[in-house]
Motif scaffolding. Structure first.
Motif, PDB file in Angstrom:
ATOM      1  N   ILE A   1       1.701   2.842  -3.320  1.00  0.00           N
ATOM      2  CA  ILE A   1       0.756   3.397  -4.391  1.00  0.00           C
ATOM      3  C   ILE A   1       0.885   4.646  -5.083  1.00  0.00           C
ATOM      4  O   ILE A   1       0.766   4.985  -6.145  1.00  0.00           O
ATOM      5  CB  ILE A   1      -0.611   3.156  -3.779  1.00  0.00           C
ATOM      6  CG1 ILE A   1      -1.377   1.637  -3.575  1.00  0.00           C
ATOM      7  CG2 ILE A   1      -1.750   3.884  -4.469  1.00  0.00           C
ATOM      8  CD1 ILE A   1      -1.209   0.815  -4.671  1.00  0.00           C
TER       9      ILE A   1
ATOM     10  N   ALA B   1       0.766  -1.123   0.099  1.00  0.00           N
ATOM     11  CA  ALA B   1      -0.108   0.021  -0.162  1.00  0.00           C
ATOM     12  C   ALA B   1       0.776   1.292   0.022  1.00  0.00           C
ATOM     13  O   ALA B   1       0.630   2.457  -0.664  1.00  0.00           O
ATOM     14  CB  ALA B   1      -1.002  -0.103   1.017  1.00  0.00           C
TER      15      ALA B   1
ATOM     16  N   GLU C   1      -6.083  -4.450  -2.987  1.00  0.00           N
ATOM     17  CA  GLU C   1      -6.577  -5.507  -2.347  1.00  0.00           C
ATOM     18  C   GLU C   1      -6.837  -6.784  -3.307  1.00  0.00           C
ATOM     19  O   GLU C   1      -6.645  -7.885  -2.961  1.00  0.00           O
ATOM     20  CB  GLU C   1      -7.491  -4.984  -1.475  1.00  0.00           C
ATOM     21  CG  GLU C   1      -7.031  -4.101  -0.433  1.00  0.00           C
ATOM     22  CD  GLU C   1      -8.566  -3.680   0.436  1.00  0.00           C
ATOM     23  OE1 GLU C   1      -9.528  -4.368   0.725  1.00  0.00           O
ATOM     24  OE2 GLU C   1      -8.252  -2.757   1.264  1.00  0.00           O
TER      25      GLU C   1
ATOM     26  N   LEU D   1      -5.867   1.505  -3.664  1.00  0.00           N
ATOM     27  CA  LEU D   1      -5.767   0.698  -2.667  1.00  0.00           C
ATOM     28  C   LEU D   1      -6.963  -0.514  -2.615  1.00  0.00           C
ATOM     29  O   LEU D   1      -6.476  -1.520  -2.407  1.00  0.00           O
ATOM     30  CB  LEU D   1      -6.053   1.547  -1.560  1.00  0.00           C
ATOM     31  CG  LEU D   1      -4.878   2.451  -1.227  1.00  0.00           C
ATOM     32  CD1 LEU D   1      -5.288   3.390  -0.130  1.00  0.00           C
ATOM     33  CD2 LEU D   1      -3.782   1.945  -0.637  1.00  0.00           C
TER      34      LEU D   1
END
Length: 150
Positions: free
Chosen positions: A14, A11, A44, A40
């Motif tokens: 990003i 994360a 996932e 994000l």
């Protein structure tokens, strides 16, 4: 180039990834670096799928490249597994350093490790420099691709 690490994206990567995606005329039209929320959520989904590999290249603690490798089982070609390389981006400061070659070589080796019989990629028609780069790495322009917005 020994100081280069290629690893799974997390994360915290990003902003750097989206910055690279947006750093060209095509990406500038379709990316939104100021809002990490959709990226994000996408990370996932990618993390939950063992056939998806979003990686970053890190040098001296900085993300300097990225690509996504998708492993696609199939029925054609006698049940061949193929891989698809997408979203190859190199930070502007690292272009011309051989980093793109290292990333693609990583993707090819990972494809072999995943028992793929074919590795393929697409590149926008306007990216003629990228086309020459891929051809130097042994890729051939063998198909015409089509897209449809949904």
């Amino acid at each position: 180039m020994a100081d280069l690490e290629i690893r799974a994206a997390v994360a915290d990567d990003i902003p750097a990834i989206v910055g690279m995606l947006a750093d060209d005329p095509l990406g500038a039209q379709r990316e939104s670096p100021d809002d990490p929320t959709p990226y994000l959520a996408a990370l996932e989904r990618l993390d939950a799928d063992p056939n998806q590999h979003l990686v970053v290249a890190v040098r001296e603690g900085h993300v300097v490249g990225t690509l996504q490798l998708s492993i696609v089982p199939g029925l054609s070609r006698r049940g061949a597994v193929r891989s698809i390389i997408e979203a190859v981006r190199i930070h502007a400061d690292a272009r011309g350093s051989g980093l793109g070659t290292q990333l693609i070589e990583w993707a090819i080796e990972e494809s072999r490790r995943q028992n793929c019989q074919l590795v393929q990629l697409t590149s926008d028609n306007s990216r003629t420099d990228a086309h020459r780069f891929y051809e130097r790495l042994g890729f051939t322009a063998s198909h015409t691709g089509f897209k449809r917005q949904l």
